[in-house]
Write a protein that holds these residues in place. Structure first.
Motif, PDB file in Angstrom:
ATOM      1  N   VAL A   1     -27.011  22.109 -35.632  1.00 65.08           N
ATOM      2  CA  VAL A   1     -27.950  22.634 -36.610  1.00 65.08           C
ATOM      3  C   VAL A   1     -29.339  22.931 -35.992  1.00 65.08           C
ATOM      4  CG1 VAL A   1     -29.016  21.796 -38.712  1.00 65.08           C
ATOM      5  CG2 VAL A   1     -26.628  21.007 -38.172  1.00 65.08           C
ATOM      6  N   SER A   2     -30.026  23.877 -36.583  1.00 65.71           N
ATOM      7  CA  SER A   2     -31.167  24.351 -35.965  1.00 65.71           C
ATOM      8  C   SER A   2     -32.316  23.526 -36.530  1.00 65.71           C
ATOM      9  CB  SER A   2     -31.666  25.981 -36.398  1.00 65.71           C
ATOM     10  OG  SER A   2     -31.715  25.919 -37.739  1.00 65.71           O
ATOM     11  N   PRO A   3     -33.648  23.192 -36.197  1.00 63.64           N
ATOM     12  CA  PRO A   3     -34.599  22.598 -36.691  1.00 63.64           C
ATOM     13  C   PRO A   3     -34.737  22.952 -38.252  1.00 63.64           C
ATOM     14  CG  PRO A   3     -35.283  23.345 -34.608  1.00 63.64           C
ATOM     15  CD  PRO A   3     -34.063  23.976 -34.962  1.00 63.64           C
ATOM     16  N   SER A   4     -34.406  24.270 -38.720  1.00 61.18           N
ATOM     17  CA  SER A   4     -34.775  24.596 -40.037  1.00 61.18           C
ATOM     18  C   SER A   4     -33.549  24.283 -40.868  1.00 61.18           C
ATOM     19  CB  SER A   4     -35.109  26.119 -40.085  1.00 61.18           C
ATOM     20  OG  SER A   4     -33.948  26.869 -39.608  1.00 61.18           O
ATOM     21  N   GLY A   5     -32.543  23.674 -40.158  1.00 63.91           N
ATOM     22  CA  GLY A   5     -31.264  23.088 -40.964  1.00 63.91           C
ATOM     23  C   GLY A   5     -30.258  24.010 -41.150  1.00 63.91           C
ATOM     24  N   GLU A   6     -30.401  25.424 -40.429  1.00 64.67           N
ATOM     25  CA  GLU A   6     -29.482  26.370 -40.516  1.00 64.67           C
ATOM     26  C   GLU A   6     -28.069  25.696 -39.524  1.00 64.67           C
ATOM     27  OE1 GLU A   6     -28.840  30.677 -38.284  1.00 64.67           O
ATOM     28  OE2 GLU A   6     -30.807  29.557 -38.092  1.00 64.67           O
ATOM     29  N   VAL A   7     -26.910  26.083 -39.890  1.00 58.90           N
ATOM     30  CA  VAL A   7     -25.598  25.640 -39.051  1.00 58.90           C
ATOM     31  C   VAL A   7     -25.437  26.536 -38.035  1.00 58.90           C
ATOM     32  CG1 VAL A   7     -23.397  25.153 -39.267  1.00 58.90           C
ATOM     33  CG2 VAL A   7     -24.883  24.182 -41.249  1.00 58.90           C
ATOM     34  N   ARG A   8     -25.267  26.402 -37.088  1.00 59.53           N
ATOM     35  CA  ARG A   8     -25.092  27.210 -35.942  1.00 59.53           C
ATOM     36  C   ARG A   8     -23.799  27.220 -35.660  1.00 59.53           C
ATOM     37  NH1 ARG A   8     -29.873  25.034 -32.107  1.00 59.53           N
ATOM     38  NH2 ARG A   8     -31.783  26.341 -33.303  1.00 59.53           N
ATOM     39  N   SER A   9     -23.277  28.303 -35.007  1.00 57.34           N
ATOM     40  CA  SER A   9     -21.744  28.399 -34.112  1.00 57.34           C
ATOM     41  C   SER A   9     -21.750  27.352 -33.103  1.00 57.34           C
ATOM     42  CB  SER A   9     -21.781  29.608 -34.079  1.00 57.34           C
ATOM     43  OG  SER A   9     -20.431  29.944 -33.132  1.00 57.34           O
ATOM     44  N   HIS A  10     -20.718  26.976 -32.758  1.00 57.14           N
ATOM     45  CA  HIS A  10     -20.763  25.997 -31.644  1.00 57.14           C
ATOM     46  C   HIS A  10     -20.668  26.598 -30.364  1.00 57.14           C
ATOM     47  CE1 HIS A  10     -20.025  22.686 -34.340  1.00 57.14           C
ATOM     48  NE2 HIS A  10     -18.898  23.052 -34.861  1.00 57.14           N
ATOM     49  N   ASP A  11     -20.466  27.968 -30.207  1.00 57.17           N
ATOM     50  CA  ASP A  11     -20.440  28.577 -28.853  1.00 57.17           C
ATOM     51  C   ASP A  11     -21.871  29.483 -28.600  1.00 57.17           C
ATOM     52  OD1 ASP A  11     -20.211  30.535 -30.806  1.00 57.17           O
ATOM     53  OD2 ASP A  11     -18.465  31.414 -29.701  1.00 57.17           O
TER      54      ASP A  11
ATOM     55  N   LYS B   1     -31.161  30.806 -14.311  1.00 55.26           N
ATOM     56  CA  LYS B   1     -30.967  29.258 -14.099  1.00 55.26           C
ATOM     57  C   LYS B   1     -30.582  28.598 -15.161  1.00 55.26           C
ATOM     58  CE  LYS B   1     -30.428  25.833 -11.353  1.00 55.26           C
ATOM     59  NZ  LYS B   1     -29.271  25.901 -10.280  1.00 55.26           N
ATOM     60  N   SER B   2     -31.323  28.937 -16.457  1.00 51.47           N
ATOM     61  CA  SER B   2     -31.007  28.220 -17.820  1.00 51.47           C
ATOM     62  C   SER B   2     -29.702  28.669 -18.258  1.00 51.47           C
ATOM     63  CB  SER B   2     -32.215  28.578 -18.706  1.00 51.47           C
ATOM     64  OG  SER B   2     -32.018  27.834 -20.042  1.00 51.47           O
ATOM     65  N   VAL B   3     -29.332  29.765 -18.251  1.00 59.09           N
ATOM     66  CA  VAL B   3     -27.959  30.427 -18.627  1.00 59.09           C
ATOM     67  C   VAL B   3     -26.892  29.813 -17.782  1.00 59.09           C
ATOM     68  CG1 VAL B   3     -26.432  32.440 -19.086  1.00 59.09           C
ATOM     69  CG2 VAL B   3     -28.786  32.413 -19.736  1.00 59.09           C
ATOM     70  N   GLU B   4     -27.170  29.521 -16.440  1.00 63.36           N
ATOM     71  CA  GLU B   4     -26.196  29.092 -15.618  1.00 63.36           C
ATOM     72  C   GLU B   4     -25.922  27.724 -15.846  1.00 63.36           C
ATOM     73  OE1 GLU B   4     -27.695  29.451 -11.519  1.00 63.36           O
ATOM     74  OE2 GLU B   4     -27.638  31.598 -11.401  1.00 63.36           O
ATOM     75  N   VAL B   5     -26.630  27.004 -16.072  1.00 62.33           N
ATOM     76  CA  VAL B   5     -26.372  25.499 -16.361  1.00 62.33           C
ATOM     77  C   VAL B   5     -25.971  25.037 -17.607  1.00 62.33           C
ATOM     78  CG1 VAL B   5     -27.937  24.732 -14.468  1.00 62.33           C
ATOM     79  CG2 VAL B   5     -28.606  24.830 -16.769  1.00 62.33           C
ATOM     80  N   LEU B   6     -25.817  26.253 -18.638  1.00 56.70           N
ATOM     81  CA  LEU B   6     -25.417  25.688 -19.985  1.00 56.70           C
ATOM     82  C   LEU B   6     -23.828  25.495 -20.145  1.00 56.70           C
ATOM     83  CD1 LEU B   6     -27.082  28.814 -21.970  1.00 56.70           C
ATOM     84  CD2 LEU B   6     -27.469  26.177 -22.413  1.00 56.70           C
ATOM     85  N   PRO B   7     -23.400  24.589 -20.841  1.00 52.78           N
ATOM     86  CA  PRO B   7     -21.976  24.238 -20.796  1.00 52.78           C
ATOM     87  C   PRO B   7     -21.002  25.460 -20.863  1.00 52.78           C
ATOM     88  CG  PRO B   7     -23.143  22.858 -22.431  1.00 52.78           C
ATOM     89  CD  PRO B   7     -24.251  23.935 -21.656  1.00 52.78           C
ATOM     90  N   GLY B   8     -19.845  25.255 -20.275  1.00 49.94           N
ATOM     91  CA  GLY B   8     -18.879  26.467 -20.330  1.00 49.94           C
ATOM     92  C   GLY B   8     -18.503  26.961 -21.831  1.00 49.94           C
ATOM     93  N   PHE B   9     -18.651  26.013 -22.780  1.00 48.37           N
ATOM     94  CA  PHE B   9     -17.984  26.608 -24.004  1.00 48.37           C
ATOM     95  C   PHE B   9     -19.162  27.591 -24.825  1.00 48.37           C
ATOM     96  CE2 PHE B   9     -20.176  22.322 -24.532  1.00 48.37           C
ATOM     97  CZ  PHE B   9     -21.133  23.010 -25.604  1.00 48.37           C
ATOM     98  N   ILE B  10     -20.406  27.678 -24.357  1.00 51.49           N
ATOM     99  CA  ILE B  10     -21.487  28.532 -24.775  1.00 51.49           C
ATOM    100  C   ILE B  10     -21.125  29.929 -24.152  1.00 51.49           C
ATOM    101  CG2 ILE B  10     -23.974  29.125 -24.802  1.00 51.49           C
ATOM    102  CD1 ILE B  10     -23.279  26.475 -26.034  1.00 51.49           C
ATOM    103  N   GLU B  11     -20.901  30.984 -25.327  1.00 50.19           N
ATOM    104  CA  GLU B  11     -20.497  32.220 -25.022  1.00 50.19           C
ATOM    105  C   GLU B  11     -21.407  33.301 -25.167  1.00 50.19           C
ATOM    106  OE1 GLU B  11     -17.039  33.270 -27.213  1.00 50.19           O
ATOM    107  OE2 GLU B  11     -15.968  31.431 -26.412  1.00 50.19           O
ATOM    108  N   ASN B  12     -22.698  32.802 -25.895  1.00 53.53           N
ATOM    109  CA  ASN B  12     -23.765  33.741 -26.473  1.00 53.53           C
ATOM    110  C   ASN B  12     -24.975  32.921 -26.280  1.00 53.53           C
ATOM    111  OD1 ASN B  12     -22.203  36.380 -27.050  1.00 53.53           O
ATOM    112  ND2 ASN B  12     -21.366  34.942 -28.500  1.00 53.53           N
TER     113      ASN B  12
END
Length: 161
Positions: A81-91, A116-127
């Motif tokens: 959930v974003s700081p504004s309350g928007e529900v986000r996709s899990h990936d 580097k920031s993109v490299e260290v994100l968890p593997g389930f992050i697609e976008n």
């Protein structure tokens, strides 16, 4: 030169880089006194906000350090959930902040932080999603060069204005 996770002792340097960058990039958007108070003291760069961002388990907060001095930082979150309350996709992760001290622009530090920031994100992050103010042509060009595409636009209100 090193990229490492941010720690509590980095807060003042992070805020100073934000101040330098906001003044340089957004001086036409808001008065410097308003910028100082709303953005840097009360808002996104208060001690508590930065510390919460650094300590968040579902975030990556990195700093770029060169010759013992922090020259940039990058903050990416993958919250449900974003700081504004928007529900986000899990990936999907959101690149919240990527700033480099104006004294170090065009030296590749922003590119290194982004990579580097993109490299260290968890593997389930697609976008990775970002928001860029419409008048920030420098940022738009940077993200295009790094493969980001405009997928939409939205009107945002800053501090109720």
């Amino acid at each position: 030169m090193a990229i490492r996770p941010a720690v509590e002792g980095d807060i003042e340097a992070i805020r100073e880089i934000a101040r330098e960058t906001w003044v340089q990039a957004y001086s036409e958007v808001m008065e410097s006194s308003d910028l100082q108070r709303r953005v840097l003291e009360e808002g996104f760069y208060s001690d508590s906000y930065i510390l919460d961002s650094i300590e968040c388990e579902k975030a990556v907060f990195l700093v770029h350090e060169s010759q013992g001095k922090i020259t940039g930082f990058c903050h990416t979150e993958y919250l449900d959930v974003s700081p504004s309350g928007e529900v986000r996709s899990h990936d999907v992760a959101e690149l919240r902040k990527l700033y480099v001290s104006p004294n170090h622009w065009r030296e590749g530090k922003g590119s290194e932080l982004l990579q580097k920031s993109v490299e260290v994100l968890p593997g389930f992050i697609e976008n990775v999603r970002i928001h860029v103010l419409k008048d920030n042509s420098r940022a738009k060009k940077f993200y295009r060069v790094h493969g980001f595409e405009k997928t939409g636009k939205e009107k945002i209100r800053i501090w109720g204005e």
